[in-house]
Design an enzyme around this catalytic site. Sequence first.
Site, short mmCIF file in Angstrom:
data_model
loop_
_atom_site.label_atom_id
_atom_site.label_comp_id
_atom_site.label_asym_id
_atom_site.label_seq_id
_atom_site.Cartn_x
_atom_site.Cartn_y
_atom_site.Cartn_z
N ASP A 33 -0.12 -41.59 -34.06
CA ASP A 33 -0.38 -43.02 -34.00
C ASP A 33 0.76 -43.69 -33.24
OD1 ASP A 33 -2.42 -44.92 -35.83
OD2 ASP A 33 -0.65 -45.97 -35.09
N ASP A 57 1.53 -43.05 -28.12
CA ASP A 57 0.76 -44.07 -27.43
C ASP A 57 -0.20 -43.31 -26.53
OD1 ASP A 57 -0.27 -45.97 -25.66
OD2 ASP A 57 1.59 -47.12 -25.57
N VAL A 58 -1.48 -43.37 -26.82
CA VAL A 58 -2.45 -42.52 -26.12
C VAL A 58 -2.52 -42.83 -24.63
CG1 VAL A 58 -3.85 -42.10 -28.16
CG2 VAL A 58 -4.37 -44.08 -26.70
N TYR A 150 -14.59 -54.23 -24.93
CA TYR A 150 -14.74 -53.18 -25.93
C TYR A 150 -16.08 -52.47 -25.75
CZ TYR A 150 -15.08 -50.94 -30.51
OH TYR A 150 -15.23 -50.03 -31.53
N LYS A 154 -16.97 -48.49 -24.68
CA LYS A 154 -17.79 -47.57 -25.46
C LYS A 154 -18.97 -47.03 -24.65
CE LYS A 154 -15.00 -47.83 -28.86
NZ LYS A 154 -14.10 -46.71 -29.16
N THR A 185 -12.68 -52.05 -41.36
CA THR A 185 -11.33 -51.56 -41.08
C THR A 185 -10.40 -52.74 -40.82
OG1 THR A 185 -11.74 -51.44 -38.70
CG2 THR A 185 -12.28 -49.48 -40.01
#
Length: 257
Positions: A33, A57-58, A150, A154, A185
Site C-alpha cells: 500500500d 506507490d503502484v 474513474y 474501469k 469502503t
Amino acid sequence: MESSIFITGAASGIGRETALLFAERGWRVGLYDVNPAGLEPLRDQIGAARALLGALDVRDTAAYRERVAEFGQWTGGRMDALFNCAGIMRMGPFGEVPIEEHVRTVEVNVIGVMNGIHASLGLLRATKGAHVLTMGSASGIYGVPDLSSYSASKFFIRGLTEALSLELERDGIVVTALMPLYVDTPMVRTQTYRAGSLETFGARLTPRQIAELAWKAIHGRKVHWMPGALLKTLNFLGGAFPFVSRPTMKIVNRRRA
C-alpha cells in the site's frame, strides 16, 4: 508449497478484507500500500510468518519491480495470484474536478495495474495455475456521469482483462476482473460529492462480500465476476438491447434535489 497472493491497496477496504480471508484459508499474503503504516496492524493480525508488507506507490515502476522481487524471494519464486486492488475515485462534474485529480486517477487505476501485471509476469509464469485478478467496476459497463475518469479507467481494465485472458492463456495464467456496484469502503464513504448512481444504488456490498468473490474468482475461470442479480440483469439488457443503456443510465444517474 503454500499458495501466495500479492495484494495492492491492502491497508483498508477490499484489499484488507481479501488479505484476511486468504490468510484465514491458509495462504501467504503480500501486503502492499502507499500507506505502509496502515499495513502493520494487518500484519500483526495475520501473523508475521504469513504476511510480508511493503510500501508501494503502484505508479512507480521501479519500486513495483523491487516489491515483486522481494515477494518472490519470500515465496520461493511463486506468485499464485496477483490482486490489483489499489484504486482511487473522485466523484464530481468533469469540469469541476481538478485536472490533476483526473490524471492521478488514470495513473493509479490504469498505469498501476499495467505496472503490476508486467512486473509479475516472471513469477506468474513460473507458478502453475497462476491468476491475475483486477478490481474492475460496474462503471466499466457503461460510462457513468460525475464519475467519468474513474469509469473510463474501469473500461480500460475490462479491455485489458479480456485481451490478457486470451494472450496469457498460452502461459497457463488465468486473467479475471471483479465488476461490482458500489462497495461500502472508505473510498466511497469519504466522497464529498455523491453521484446520482450512488444515490440510486447505494453502497450495499461489503468488503467481505467482495473478498469472498475474489476467492471464487481466483479459483475459477470466468473473465468477469459480477455480484448480484441486479447488475447481471442490467449487463444482460445492455448487451442484448444496447439501445436501452443510455436512457437507463440517465434514469439511474439522476441526482436528488
